[in-house]
Design an enzyme around this catalytic site. Structure first.
Site, PDB file in Angstrom:
ATOM      1  N   ARG A  49       0.849  -1.190   0.000  1.00 44.33           N
ATOM      2  CA  ARG A  49       0.000   0.000   0.000  1.00 44.33           C
ATOM      3  C   ARG A  49       0.885   1.240   0.000  1.00 44.33           C
ATOM      4  O   ARG A  49       1.347   1.697   1.039  1.00 44.33           O
ATOM      5  CB  ARG A  49      -0.928   0.007   1.219  1.00 44.33           C
ATOM      6  CG  ARG A  49      -1.918   1.173   1.232  1.00 44.33           C
ATOM      7  CD  ARG A  49      -2.815   1.091   2.462  1.00 44.33           C
ATOM      8  NE  ARG A  49      -3.839   2.121   2.450  1.00 44.33           N
ATOM      9  CZ  ARG A  49      -3.673   3.365   2.910  1.00 44.33           C
ATOM     10  NH1 ARG A  49      -2.501   3.722   3.437  1.00 44.33           N
ATOM     11  NH2 ARG A  49      -4.658   4.243   2.847  1.00 44.33           N
ATOM     12  N   SER A 120     -12.899  -3.233   1.058  1.00 46.54           N
ATOM     13  CA  SER A 120     -13.147  -2.643   2.367  1.00 46.54           C
ATOM     14  C   SER A 120     -14.638  -2.418   2.551  1.00 46.54           C
ATOM     15  O   SER A 120     -15.330  -1.964   1.631  1.00 46.54           O
ATOM     16  CB  SER A 120     -12.412  -1.303   2.498  1.00 46.54           C
ATOM     17  OG  SER A 120     -11.021  -1.479   2.407  1.00 46.54           O
ATOM     18  N   LYS A 149      -3.959   5.444   8.543  1.00 39.59           N
ATOM     19  CA  LYS A 149      -4.629   5.808   7.304  1.00 39.59           C
ATOM     20  C   LYS A 149      -5.175   7.226   7.421  1.00 39.59           C
ATOM     21  O   LYS A 149      -5.982   7.531   8.300  1.00 39.59           O
ATOM     22  CB  LYS A 149      -5.771   4.832   7.002  1.00 39.59           C
ATOM     23  CG  LYS A 149      -5.321   3.436   6.634  1.00 39.59           C
ATOM     24  CD  LYS A 149      -6.487   2.556   6.243  1.00 39.59           C
ATOM     25  CE  LYS A 149      -7.124   3.035   4.956  1.00 39.59           C
ATOM     26  NZ  LYS A 149      -8.217   2.132   4.514  1.00 39.59           N
TER      27      LYS A 149
END
Length: 225
Positions: A49, A120, A149
């Site tokens: 990511r 998600s 995040k």
């Protein structure tokens, strides 16, 4: 691989799901070193990511992705790319994970074929839409508050997972957001098949030990569920 065998394999892979990009590691430490230690400690799946402030771009991003991809292949764990389908296909990654603001899950499924697709989901409506789109697993959360995040929603608590299970959602679930070795067992007891972490491993002084503690907590909770 038939549907049942694939689902069983996904559940196994979700147990200690490690997410990392270059911005998540301490300065001066190669990301591939942290990943290698995490796998030795018990990480069962890795997601690349590369987002947020300070994330790599262009050639540097792709070069790191290849290093991490090859390491996962050598160690025998799935390698997932966050959001970027083009990069996943270039690397022959094992799958892609998308959020609600990324490319539509149904479109990603068409592009990646039988590769793993994670989506998600914050609540049951998003979970049900992901299932219809062909998701192989759900990333549910944030379960607890997290600063990793930048675009994270407010914490839902383990009840988000519990409610999905009570409503009959059987797809493999990995909990995400603010999870540590201390609270991982509660996430699994609520119905998750595993836990997903970033900083609990990437920022740990000893990433191998951090992964080992997470694996122990998850395995114990699964055995007593």
């Amino acid at each position: 691989m038939n549907a049942t065998r694939k689902e069983d394999a996904v559940r196994q892979a979700l147990r200690v799901y490690f997410i990392m990009g270059s911005s998540n590691v301490p300065a001066g430490i190669p990301p591939e070193l942290i990943l290698a230690e995490a796998i030795r400690g018990g990480a069962t799946l890795f997601q690349y990511r590369e987002k947020g402030t300070g994330g790599l771009r262009g050639k540097a991003r792709t070069e790191l992705a290849w290093k991490l991809r090859l390491l996962c292949r050598e160690r025998g764990i799935p390698f997932i790319v966050n959001d970027d389908v083009d990069l996943a296909l270039e690397l022959d990654a094992d799958g892609v994970h998308v959020g609600q603001e990324d490319e539509a899950a149904s479109a990603v499924r068409t592009r990646i074929g039988s590769k793993l697709l994670g989506v998600s989901a914050y609540h049951e409506a998003e979970a049900e839409a992901a299932i219809r789109a062909g998701a192989d697993y759900l990333g549910v959360g944030p379960i607890f508050a997290t600063r990793t995040k930048e675009d994270a929603k407010s914490a839902s608590g383990v009840q988000a997972i519990r409610r999905m299970r009570e409503l009959g959602i059987r797809l493999p679930i990995v909990g995400i957001g603010g999870i540590t070795a201390e609270n991982a067992a509660g996430v699994v007891r609520a119905g998750a098949d595993g836990v997903s972490v970033i900083s609990a491993i990437s920022s740990a002084e000893y990433p191998r030990e951090a992964a080992r503690r997470l694996a122990t907590a998850v395995e114990s909770a699964l055995a007593n569920r």
